[in-house]
Design a protein around this motif. Structure first.
Motif: not given
Length: 181
Positions: A24-25, A92, A30, A96-97, A100, A105, A72, A21-22, A94
């Motif tokens: 990807d973010t 933080k 981001a 994932h694309r 969204r 979020g 997320g 996830l990190l 976050m």
């Protein structure tokens, strides 16, 4: 979708998913403290440090799943000074694309706010990249924009960019301020 607070042991079991996830973010542009390309090993190391922070009571971490996929995360960081136990920093957030636009979020933000209020936290604060989609999320969720700091952090591409500072007052649900989450 579910948002779940993780214990130290649970956090250890999802380190790989959180590292993905990190990465990807950051790959998605981001500005969350890392430069691109983010090596996966560095992402894993970041999350291992979070395990220690959770174990010490300095941080709480939630994750959001859609089905069985982790999409997320968000955390609250607690100050260590006695005169600031009533506040926490939202850090933080976050998504994932792939997640969204699905309310991930917003769900994580609401979950962290609710748990903070339940623990007697009366003030949350955060910083986010000026002009980012996150800025709109915080405004729509009732956060107050304090101002902007120029050239505060570098984008994942390494370019200086301003950050916007926000806060949100919470109504404490717990009788004792600063009760640890």
């Amino acid at each position: 979708m579910t948002a779940t607070r993780l214990t130290e042991a649970e956090l250890r079991t999802v380190l790989d998913e959180l590292a993905d996830l990190l990465v990807d973010t950051v790959d998605g542009g981001a500005s969350i403290g890392f430069l691109a390309p983010l090596r996966r090993a560095d992402a894993v190391a970041h999350w291992r440090e979070r395990v220690e922070a959770v174990a010490a009571g300095h941080q709480t971490v939630w994750v959001a799943h859609v089905g069985d996929r982790l999409l997320g995360t968000v955390a609250l960081a607690f100050p260590d000074k006695p005169n600031s136990r009533h506040r926490a920093e939202l850090v933080k957030l976050m998504v994932h694309r792939d997640g969204r636009g699905q309310g991930v979020g917003r769900t994580l933000l609401a979950t962290a706010e609710t748990h903070a209020a339940d623990a007697g936290i009366t003030l949350l604060h955060l910083d986010t990249e000026t002009g980012s989609p996150a800025e709109s999320l915080y405004l729509s969720a009732g956060w107050t924009r304090v101002g902007e700091i120029p050239d505060y952090a570098a984008t994942p591409a390494g370019e200086p960019h301003p950050t916007t500072i926000f806060y949100k007052r919470l109504r404490p649900a717990a009788e004792t301020l600063g009760t640890p989450l």
